[in-house]
Motif scaffolding. Structure first.
Motif, PDB file in Angstrom:
ATOM      1  N   LEU A   1      36.837   3.217  52.330  1.00 61.00           N
ATOM      2  CA  LEU A   1      37.550   4.482  52.497  1.00 61.00           C
ATOM      3  C   LEU A   1      38.847   4.456  51.713  1.00 61.00           C
ATOM      4  O   LEU A   1      39.204   5.424  51.044  1.00 61.00           O
ATOM      5  CB  LEU A   1      37.846   4.734  53.973  1.00 61.00           C
ATOM      6  N   GLU A   2      39.553   3.322  51.786  1.00 58.94           N
ATOM      7  CA  GLU A   2      40.809   3.240  51.051  1.00 58.94           C
ATOM      8  C   GLU A   2      40.559   3.390  49.559  1.00 58.94           C
ATOM      9  O   GLU A   2      41.317   4.049  48.854  1.00 58.94           O
ATOM     10  CB  GLU A   2      41.501   1.893  51.342  1.00 58.94           C
ATOM     11  N   ALA A   3      39.453   2.763  49.105  1.00 61.88           N
ATOM     12  CA  ALA A   3      39.163   2.833  47.673  1.00 61.88           C
ATOM     13  C   ALA A   3      38.821   4.249  47.254  1.00 61.88           C
ATOM     14  O   ALA A   3      39.145   4.674  46.145  1.00 61.88           O
ATOM     15  CB  ALA A   3      38.004   1.899  47.343  1.00 61.88           C
ATOM     16  N   ARG A   4      38.156   4.979  48.140  1.00 58.14           N
ATOM     17  CA  ARG A   4      37.705   6.315  47.765  1.00 58.14           C
ATOM     18  C   ARG A   4      38.762   7.389  48.009  1.00 58.14           C
ATOM     19  O   ARG A   4      38.717   8.443  47.401  1.00 58.14           O
ATOM     20  CB  ARG A   4      36.472   6.694  48.578  1.00 58.14           C
ATOM     21  N   ARG A   5      39.640   7.113  48.919  1.00 62.33           N
ATOM     22  CA  ARG A   5      40.583   8.136  49.376  1.00 62.33           C
ATOM     23  C   ARG A   5      41.256   8.857  48.212  1.00 62.33           C
ATOM     24  O   ARG A   5      41.351  10.084  48.180  1.00 62.33           O
ATOM     25  CB  ARG A   5      41.638   7.474  50.256  1.00 62.33           C
ATOM     26  N   GLU A   6      41.670   8.063  47.238  1.00 64.49           N
ATOM     27  CA  GLU A   6      42.422   8.631  46.126  1.00 64.49           C
ATOM     28  C   GLU A   6      41.593   9.691  45.385  1.00 64.49           C
ATOM     29  O   GLU A   6      42.062  10.787  45.108  1.00 64.49           O
ATOM     30  CB  GLU A   6      42.788   7.500  45.186  1.00 64.49           C
TER      31      GLU A   6
ATOM     32  N   ARG B   1      30.919  14.913  41.170  1.00 69.61           N
ATOM     33  CA  ARG B   1      29.699  14.123  41.180  1.00 69.61           C
ATOM     34  C   ARG B   1      29.873  12.856  42.002  1.00 69.61           C
ATOM     35  O   ARG B   1      28.977  12.450  42.745  1.00 69.61           O
ATOM     36  CB  ARG B   1      29.291  13.769  39.750  1.00 69.61           C
ATOM     37  N   SER B   2      31.048  12.251  41.888  1.00 72.38           N
ATOM     38  CA  SER B   2      31.199  11.006  42.636  1.00 72.38           C
ATOM     39  C   SER B   2      31.295  11.294  44.135  1.00 72.38           C
ATOM     40  O   SER B   2      30.793  10.520  44.949  1.00 72.38           O
ATOM     41  CB  SER B   2      32.393  10.210  42.108  1.00 72.38           C
ATOM     42  N   ALA B   3      31.897  12.437  44.496  1.00 72.86           N
ATOM     43  CA  ALA B   3      31.918  12.796  45.923  1.00 72.86           C
ATOM     44  C   ALA B   3      30.503  13.061  46.421  1.00 72.86           C
ATOM     45  O   ALA B   3      30.130  12.678  47.532  1.00 72.86           O
ATOM     46  CB  ALA B   3      32.805  14.016  46.145  1.00 72.86           C
ATOM     47  N   CYS B   4      29.696  13.715  45.582  1.00 74.51           N
ATOM     48  CA  CYS B   4      28.298  13.951  45.944  1.00 74.51           C
ATOM     49  C   CYS B   4      27.588  12.627  46.194  1.00 74.51           C
ATOM     50  O   CYS B   4      26.855  12.469  47.180  1.00 74.51           O
ATOM     51  CB  CYS B   4      27.571  14.675  44.810  1.00 74.51           C
ATOM     52  N   ALA B   5      27.821  11.684  45.297  1.00 71.82           N
ATOM     53  CA  ALA B   5      27.153  10.397  45.442  1.00 71.82           C
ATOM     54  C   ALA B   5      27.620   9.698  46.714  1.00 71.82           C
ATOM     55  O   ALA B   5      26.819   9.095  47.439  1.00 71.82           O
ATOM     56  CB  ALA B   5      27.440   9.531  44.223  1.00 71.82           C
ATOM     57  N   ASP B   6      28.921   9.802  46.999  1.00 69.32           N
ATOM     58  CA  ASP B   6      29.425   9.180  48.227  1.00 69.32           C
ATOM     59  C   ASP B   6      28.765   9.798  49.447  1.00 69.32           C
ATOM     60  O   ASP B   6      28.410   9.105  50.397  1.00 69.32           O
ATOM     61  CB  ASP B   6      30.941   9.360  48.328  1.00 69.32           C
ATOM     62  N   LEU B   7      28.601  11.140  49.405  1.00 68.88           N
ATOM     63  CA  LEU B   7      27.975  11.800  50.544  1.00 68.88           C
ATOM     64  C   LEU B   7      26.527  11.345  50.687  1.00 68.88           C
ATOM     65  O   LEU B   7      26.041  11.104  51.791  1.00 68.88           O
ATOM     66  CB  LEU B   7      28.043  13.313  50.364  1.00 68.88           C
TER      67      LEU B   7
END
Lengths: 361, 290
Positions: A7-12, A45-51
């Protein structure tokens, strides 16, 4: 890697995407320069992949909800609503609408009902004075009689401009209401058409018996064709909506309704144009002190354009492609020449992948 | 997009061209009514302002009738095309909808086009019959996307865009929990469903009294306590929190190698690349070794 680290890595990134969404929402895409747009797309796209991998990552429910919302928000900025295209509108108004209306049974039904009831009501009120009073109402008749007590002599353009606004608002409002009522399985449209026809016929029949009949008929001559045609078209388009619920042609009722609705839109545009033209004539020509021959000429001209529109443009063609190529740009009738001006630049933009895929920037 | 017939709540799934399914919450009448009222107030406000403005300007200019005509046209446009024009240019939102954080989308989850926006607002005339949007309410209550007749005809739906704030993983920092976390055997790794249950428990435990926590934690805590060979007096609430910490927050407190390695993996990943599920897998393997 633990979820908290992830989460910390993605938060930004997520927050960067959120900020870009906020900028797009408040200022529109034109303010975003090209690098930002690219960044937006890659963040999306990266948010889509995270989801997509949220379950594999074992993200907490709260975060998954956040991601759903974030992806939805970005999705709505990426795939935006399509605007009107004036070029397709012209084609629809001049080629597709008349072709469709020529064979539209709902329009024929509306036509016969309207004129049948109109004539019936007119003749009855002409023959029996109390009929018009019962149908139209005494109050209304007195108002109409008073309005046509004087022969037409209004030439003041400012006054006419004011009346024109009123006519547009009133008549097009009636037309749109009649159109919308058609959705109720066509019954609403039928009733509204019957009502309009009976009232109008009653007024016409009654006025013919009074002393003001000459003033009245000279007034209505010029704008009558456009206005009454527009009323019939509105009713017919509404009934097409309603009948699509009954005769679904093998589709589900909702799908049939959606198809009819998308077909009804250009027709709506056409009858709105007719209402505006009718209001223009009703405000500037009908009440003016021009000689009656001019008004009759306007009337004949408008009937001619209507015939041109519905019959010549509407007559079934063998080959759709040929018909499209021959679409009469030069000789188009005046009733179709008024397009809705839409302030938009994007119309020329080619859609990227499909029609619906309208990427920002 | 399919709606799961078993689904009882108001979620609608949308599959994007990126092949990701995300969810929307459909907005019901009680979200849409305030938006409608706000829009109504705006329209009435504009009409009144225009009435004053136009009548003053045009009567000063001696053209009172033109002002009247303009006002009629304005009234007509506001009454029939206000929603349609806003929803076209504001991407499915009117000022009222924006304030209430709702948006019109096509039932496929795409943005609506101009003709959908205009037509669904013209068909309001039917939905508002015979008064108070009764037909619209009946229609909305008879399908699972709260579509009024205009929405059905245009294939649109109204979704709510509830903001969810990004919160980190809930942290349990009570010293007893941290101490207990260190005592959990290294071989134990909660599987997915257990991890989810632990996350739900930790997310909600703040709402319960201590004794209630133990009552709830007992179902999961007692078998786990047996399995991990922890003493009988282990506090069940703290046990679940410790397991949660193990699953979500940290590895063994004394060790610091594994998280660092994972951190560098993440940092090196190029933005926009799909995240590598292998990274998770490999870290899990490392953890298994340690």
């Amino acid at each position: 890697m633990k979820v908290s680290d992830l989460l910390e890595a993605r938060r930004e990134k997520w927050q960067a995407l959120e900020q870009l969404c906020a900028r797009l929402e408040s200022r529109g895409r034109r303010r975003l320069d090209a690098p930002m747009v690219t960044r937006f797309a890659s963040l999306y796209r990266s948010a889509c992949a995270d989801l997509a991998l949220a379950d594999a990552y074992q993200l907490p429910q709260e975060t998954i909800r956040y991601l759903h919302q974030l992806v939805g928000r970005a999705h709505n900025q990426l795939y935006r609503s399509r605007l009107f295209k004036i070029s397709t509108w012209a084609h629809q108004l001049l080629v597709e609408v008349p072709q469709r209306l020529f064979q539209d049974k709902a329009l024929r039904l509306a036509f016969f009902i309207f004129w049948g009831v109109f004539l019936l009501s007119g003749m009855l009120s002409y023959a029996r004075p109390d009929f018009a009073q019962r149908v139209v109402g005494k109050k209304m008749l007195t108002i109409v009689e008073a309005r046509y007590a004087q022969p037409a002599n209004r030439d003041n353009p400012a006054f006419c401009g004011g009346r024109m606004g009123f006519y547009i608002a009133n008549n097009a409002g009636i037309g749109l209401r009649c159109f919308a009522m058609g959705l109720l399985f066509g019954v609403g449209g039928l009733l509204t058409t019957l009502h309009n026809a009976a009232i109008l016929g009653g007024i016409f029949g009654h006025m013919a018996t009074t002393a003001q009949s000459e003033n009245f008929f000279r007034f209505v001559t010029a704008h009558g064709p456009y206005e009454l045609t527009a009323v019939v078209m509105a009713a017919g388009a509404g009934m097409r909506l309603g009948f699509s619920l009954l005769d679904t042609q093998g589709q589900t009722r909702i799908a049939s309704l959606r198809r009819a609705a998308s077909e009804a839109m250009p027709t709506m545009g056409a009858f709105l144009v007719l209402f505006v033209l009718a209001a223009l004539i009703e405000a500037y020509i009908s009440p003016s002190s021009l000689p009656y021959a001019v008004k009759a000429g306007v009337s004949i001209f408008s009937v001619a354009t209507l015939v041109f529109y519905f019959v010549l443009l509407g007559y079934p063609r063998d080959d759709g492609a040929v018909g499209r190529a021959m679409s009469p740009r030069g000789g188009r009738p005046p009733d179709a020449s008024v397009d809705k001006p839409r302030p938009e630049k994007e119309t020329a933009q080619k859609s990227s992948m499909q029609e619906g895929r309208r990427a920002i920037g | 997009m399919e709606t799961d017939p078993r689904q009882l709540d108001t979620r609608v799934k949308v599959v994007t061209p990126e092949n990701i399914a995300f969810q929307y919450h459909v907005a019901g009448p009680f979200r849409r009514l305030p938006a409608y009222l706000i829009d109504l107030a705006i329209r009435v406000g504009i009409c009144l302002a225009a009435l004053f403005g136009l009548s003053i300007v045009f009567s000063l200019a001696g053209l009172g009738n033109v002002g009247q005509g303009l006002w009629c046209v304005l009234f007509f446009l506001l009454a029939w095309f206000y929603g349609g024009v806003f929803e076209t240019f504001w991407n499915g939102q009117t000022p009222g909808k924006r304030m209430m954080r709702i948006r019109v989308l096509s039932v496929e989850g795409q943005a609506i086009n101009a003709s959908q926006a205009v037509l669904r607002n013209i068909l309001r005339a039917v939905d508002s019959l015979p008064g108070f949007y009764l037909l619209g309410l009946i229609s909305a209550s008879m399908n699972d996307r709260f579509q009024r007749l205009g929405d059905l005809a245009c294939g649109t739906m109204v979704v709510s865009e509830e903001p969810h704030w990004l919160r980190g993983v809930a942290k349990v920092n009570e010293p007893e929990v941290l101490r207990l976390t260190a005592r959990i055997p290294a071989w134990f790794q909660p599987n997915r469903s257990l991890a989810r249950a632990l996350a739900v428990y930790v997310g909600r435990r703040a709402n319960f009294t201590p004794s209630r926590r133990i009552q709830i934690a007992r179902y999961l805590g007692v078998p786990l306590r047996e399995r991990l060979g922890l003493p009988q007096r282990t506090h069940l609430d703290y046990l679940l929190c410790a397991l949660y910490n193990r699953a979500f927050v940290t590895d063994e407190v004394p060790e610091s190698g594994a998280p660092d390695a994972a951190g560098t993996v993440t940092a090196q990943r190029v933005e926009g690349d799909p995240p590598l599920p292998a990274a998770v897998g490999s870290v899990t393997d490392q953890r298994g070794d340690s």
